[in-house]
Design a protein around this motif. Structure first.
Motif, mmCIF file in Angstrom:
data_model
loop_
_atom_site.group_PDB
_atom_site.id
_atom_site.type_symbol
_atom_site.label_atom_id
_atom_site.label_comp_id
_atom_site.label_asym_id
_atom_site.label_seq_id
_atom_site.Cartn_x
_atom_site.Cartn_y
_atom_site.Cartn_z
ATOM 1 N N GLY A 271 1.472 -0.884 -0.251
ATOM 2 C CA GLY A 271 -0.367 -0.195 0.091
ATOM 3 C C GLY A 271 0.729 1.277 0.652
ATOM 4 O O GLY A 271 0.343 2.581 -0.513
ATOM 5 N N ILE A 272 2.102 1.262 0.683
ATOM 6 C CA ILE A 272 2.873 2.387 0.697
ATOM 7 C C ILE A 272 3.520 2.438 -0.584
ATOM 8 O O ILE A 272 3.607 3.824 -0.717
ATOM 9 C CB ILE A 272 3.982 2.471 1.493
ATOM 10 C CG1 ILE A 272 3.224 2.329 2.845
ATOM 11 C CG2 ILE A 272 5.099 3.208 1.828
ATOM 12 C CD1 ILE A 272 4.157 1.847 4.598
ATOM 13 N N VAL A 273 4.046 1.042 -1.722
ATOM 14 C CA VAL A 273 4.731 1.868 -2.816
ATOM 15 C C VAL A 273 3.594 1.588 -3.304
ATOM 16 O O VAL A 273 3.807 2.890 -4.498
ATOM 17 C CB VAL A 273 5.771 0.478 -2.909
ATOM 18 C CG1 VAL A 273 6.117 0.033 -4.270
ATOM 19 C CG2 VAL A 273 6.200 0.104 -2.218
ATOM 20 N N ARG A 274 2.290 1.075 -3.350
ATOM 21 C CA ARG A 274 1.211 1.719 -4.390
ATOM 22 C C ARG A 274 0.937 3.546 -4.238
ATOM 23 O O ARG A 274 0.775 3.909 -5.390
ATOM 24 C CB ARG A 274 -0.473 1.190 -3.958
ATOM 25 C CG ARG A 274 -0.838 1.173 -4.807
ATOM 26 C CD ARG A 274 -2.017 0.881 -4.322
ATOM 27 N NE ARG A 274 -2.157 -0.570 -4.285
ATOM 28 C CZ ARG A 274 -2.190 -1.198 -3.582
ATOM 29 N NH1 ARG A 274 -3.181 -0.910 -1.860
ATOM 30 N NH2 ARG A 274 -2.659 -2.453 -3.224
ATOM 31 N N ASP A 275 0.520 4.200 -3.061
ATOM 32 C CA ASP A 275 0.608 5.373 -2.695
ATOM 33 C C ASP A 275 2.186 6.032 -2.997
ATOM 34 O O ASP A 275 1.528 7.592 -4.608
ATOM 35 C CB ASP A 275 0.458 5.672 -1.154
ATOM 36 C CG ASP A 275 -0.831 5.290 -1.321
ATOM 37 O OD1 ASP A 275 -1.642 4.152 -2.180
ATOM 38 O OD2 ASP A 275 -1.194 4.697 -0.010
ATOM 39 N N PHE A 276 3.044 5.760 -2.961
ATOM 40 C CA PHE A 276 3.847 6.690 -4.114
ATOM 41 C C PHE A 276 3.755 6.324 -5.543
ATOM 42 O O PHE A 276 3.743 7.616 -5.840
ATOM 43 C CB PHE A 276 5.246 5.942 -3.318
ATOM 44 C CG PHE A 276 6.255 6.598 -3.306
ATOM 45 C CD1 PHE A 276 6.561 7.512 -2.441
ATOM 46 C CD2 PHE A 276 7.179 6.465 -5.116
ATOM 47 C CE1 PHE A 276 8.650 8.522 -3.468
ATOM 48 C CE2 PHE A 276 8.074 7.020 -5.789
ATOM 49 C CZ PHE A 276 8.297 7.847 -4.704
ATOM 50 N N LEU A 277 3.778 6.238 -5.352
ATOM 51 C CA LEU A 277 3.189 5.806 -7.626
ATOM 52 C C LEU A 277 2.703 6.250 -7.924
ATOM 53 O O LEU A 277 3.026 6.932 -8.973
ATOM 54 C CB LEU A 277 3.603 4.617 -7.959
ATOM 55 C CG LEU A 277 4.937 3.353 -7.045
ATOM 56 C CD1 LEU A 277 4.887 1.941 -7.800
ATOM 57 C CD2 LEU A 277 5.835 3.901 -7.846
ATOM 58 N N SER A 278 1.474 6.329 -7.226
ATOM 59 C CA SER A 278 0.362 6.969 -7.798
ATOM 60 C C SER A 278 0.908 7.849 -7.598
ATOM 61 O O SER A 278 0.134 9.960 -8.696
ATOM 62 C CB SER A 278 -1.353 6.910 -6.555
ATOM 63 O OG SER A 278 -2.280 7.616 -7.661
ATOM 64 N N SER A 279 1.407 8.203 -6.535
ATOM 65 C CA SER A 279 1.196 10.582 -6.263
ATOM 66 C C SER A 279 1.814 11.034 -7.187
ATOM 67 O O SER A 279 2.638 12.287 -7.381
ATOM 68 C CB SER A 279 1.820 10.841 -5.380
ATOM 69 O OG SER A 279 3.172 9.926 -4.942
ATOM 70 N N HIS A 280 3.226 9.698 -8.261
ATOM 71 C CA HIS A 280 4.096 10.313 -8.812
ATOM 72 C C HIS A 280 3.393 10.129 -10.274
ATOM 73 O O HIS A 280 4.587 10.766 -11.575
ATOM 74 C CB HIS A 280 5.642 9.569 -8.570
ATOM 75 C CG HIS A 280 6.257 9.897 -7.915
ATOM 76 N ND1 HIS A 280 7.263 11.429 -7.702
ATOM 77 C CD2 HIS A 280 5.809 10.380 -6.431
ATOM 78 C CE1 HIS A 280 7.946 11.395 -6.746
ATOM 79 N NE2 HIS A 280 7.436 10.562 -5.574
ATOM 80 N N GLY A 281 2.582 9.801 -10.500
ATOM 81 C CA GLY A 281 2.297 9.044 -12.055
ATOM 82 C C GLY A 281 3.006 7.995 -12.696
ATOM 83 O O GLY A 281 3.315 8.381 -13.946
ATOM 84 N N ILE A 282 3.240 7.011 -12.065
ATOM 85 C CA ILE A 282 3.742 5.995 -12.382
ATOM 86 C C ILE A 282 3.178 4.510 -11.876
ATOM 87 O O ILE A 282 2.448 4.569 -11.401
ATOM 88 C CB ILE A 282 5.287 5.644 -11.394
ATOM 89 C CG1 ILE A 282 6.293 7.045 -11.435
ATOM 90 C CG2 ILE A 282 6.513 4.530 -12.411
ATOM 91 C CD1 ILE A 282 7.831 7.466 -11.035
#
Length: 356
Positions: A271-282
């Motif tokens: 979940g932490i990685v998912r949120d991080f990637l989403s915030s960067h549009g990756i």
């Protein structure tokens, strides 16, 4: 045997020993040794050398197989190696679903002819018909890693059963490396339970957090297991005495707690990685297990350039997708302790801010 260099391990050898953080690790964080009784008695060979019969029977029950259909090995890597030696000769053929851990295609390719069938991005779906089309009269084995490393794709039971039927119709084996299977909340039935043509390999490494125990297994047809055992006489001879001693505990009274803790860690970190990637549009395919295959940002000339610049700037290791044959992606591992994951992502955030 002429075998290709192991690209992922060469990458790690170049960077992981000097870097601060490993954000490319493919397993769950390691458990403390003090959690286990570490006294196996004398440190001799395991006798019989294919593993303790009672523990083999216990493992075999999980696959609807008998003790004689289980071989204990020094990790999944050896289990796969021995299976390929047992199954393949020069002039034979194998079908391997890729991208995958390099040993699953490089070892067969060093022995026989290999046809690779690629998963289809961005969801990394498998075209079962493409596997059927790749089958030849001399195909001895179809190879799948499920859940998949590096993509995290978990193919459905229906997909695996379809692969089994394709292989069985050709009197070929379906070998599934299932080392991440028990990190799923609802694990698929193992391949070895599907019928006589199913083979499963696994270990204590990825789902249990016990890589240092170096303990794995091959389960399936007794003739294949016996032939693999013959090859084992030329490799490690037996599993490790300490590894088997720890395995009896990890697969016994401690298993429920270990898997519950590890699944919770994997879910939280995912979940932490998912949120991080989403915030960067990756983009990535939301994975099962502890690995994800992430698209390389457009401003970088491929995965090696991206991962090299990042590790040299921030001392954090990622795995370039090029070592898996997919240069537009990089592998991120999120099985490490959560504070370390957050620190690694913080450094990635700073790096992307400077280079974006």
């Amino acid at each position: 045997m002429d075998i290709a260099p192991f690209e992922l391990e060469r990458w790690f050898a170049e960077y992981e020993h000097e870097a601060d953080l490993m954000l490319a690790e493919s397993g769950i964080r390691s458990l403390e040794a003090e959690r286990f009784d570490l006294d196996p008695g004398t440190l001799g060979y395991v006798i019989p050398t294919n593993g303790d019969p009672e523990l083999r029977a216990t493992v075999g029950d999980r696959y609807d197989r008998g003790a004689e259909e289980v071989l204990f090995t020094v990790g999944t890597q050896e289990a796969n190696f021995l299976a390929f030696q047992a199954l393949l000769d020069a002039g034979d053929h194998a079908v391997v679903v890729t991208p995958t851990y390099q040993a699953l295609h490089a070892v067969p390719d060093a022995i026989a002819d290999v046809t690779r069938v690629s998963l289809e991005p961005p969801e990394w779906t498998l075209d079962v018909d493409a596997v059927a089309e790749a089958i030849r009269p001399k195909t001895q084995v179809v190879v799948l890693n499920n859940p998949n490393n590096p993509t995290g794709r978990y193919h459905s039971p229906e997909t695996v059963e379809a692969l089994y039927d394709i292989a069985a119709d050709n009197e070929s084996y379906l070998l599934v490396d299932e080392v991440y299977r028990l990190l799923a909340e609802e694990p698929n039935p193992p391949a070895a339970s599907l019928g006589e043509w199913g083979l499963s390999t696994s270990s204590l490494t990825k789902a249990y957090g016990l890589a240092g125990a170096r303990f794995g297994w091959l389960v399936g047809d007794e003739a294949v297991v016996d032939r693999a055992w013959e090859w084992n006489h030329y490799t490690t001879i037996s599993p490790t005495k300490l590894g088997q001693h720890v395995a009896a505990q990890a697969l016994g009274e401690q298993e429920r707690d270990i898997l519950s803790e590890n699944r919770a860690l994997a879910d939280r970190n995912r979940g932490i990685v998912r949120d991080f990637l989403s915030s960067h549009g990756i983009d990535w395919h939301d994975p099962v297990g502890v690995n994800g295959f992430v698209t390389v940002p457009d401003e970088f000339a491929g995965s090696r350039a991206f991962c090299r610049q990042f590790v040299e700037a921030e001392s954090v290791v990622l795995a370039p997708g090029a070592v898996f044959g997919f240069d537009g992606y990089f592998r991120i591992g999120f099985g490490l302790p959560t504070p370390e994951l957050k620190e690694g992502l913080s450094r990635l955030d700073a790096f992307l801010a400077r280079t974006g």
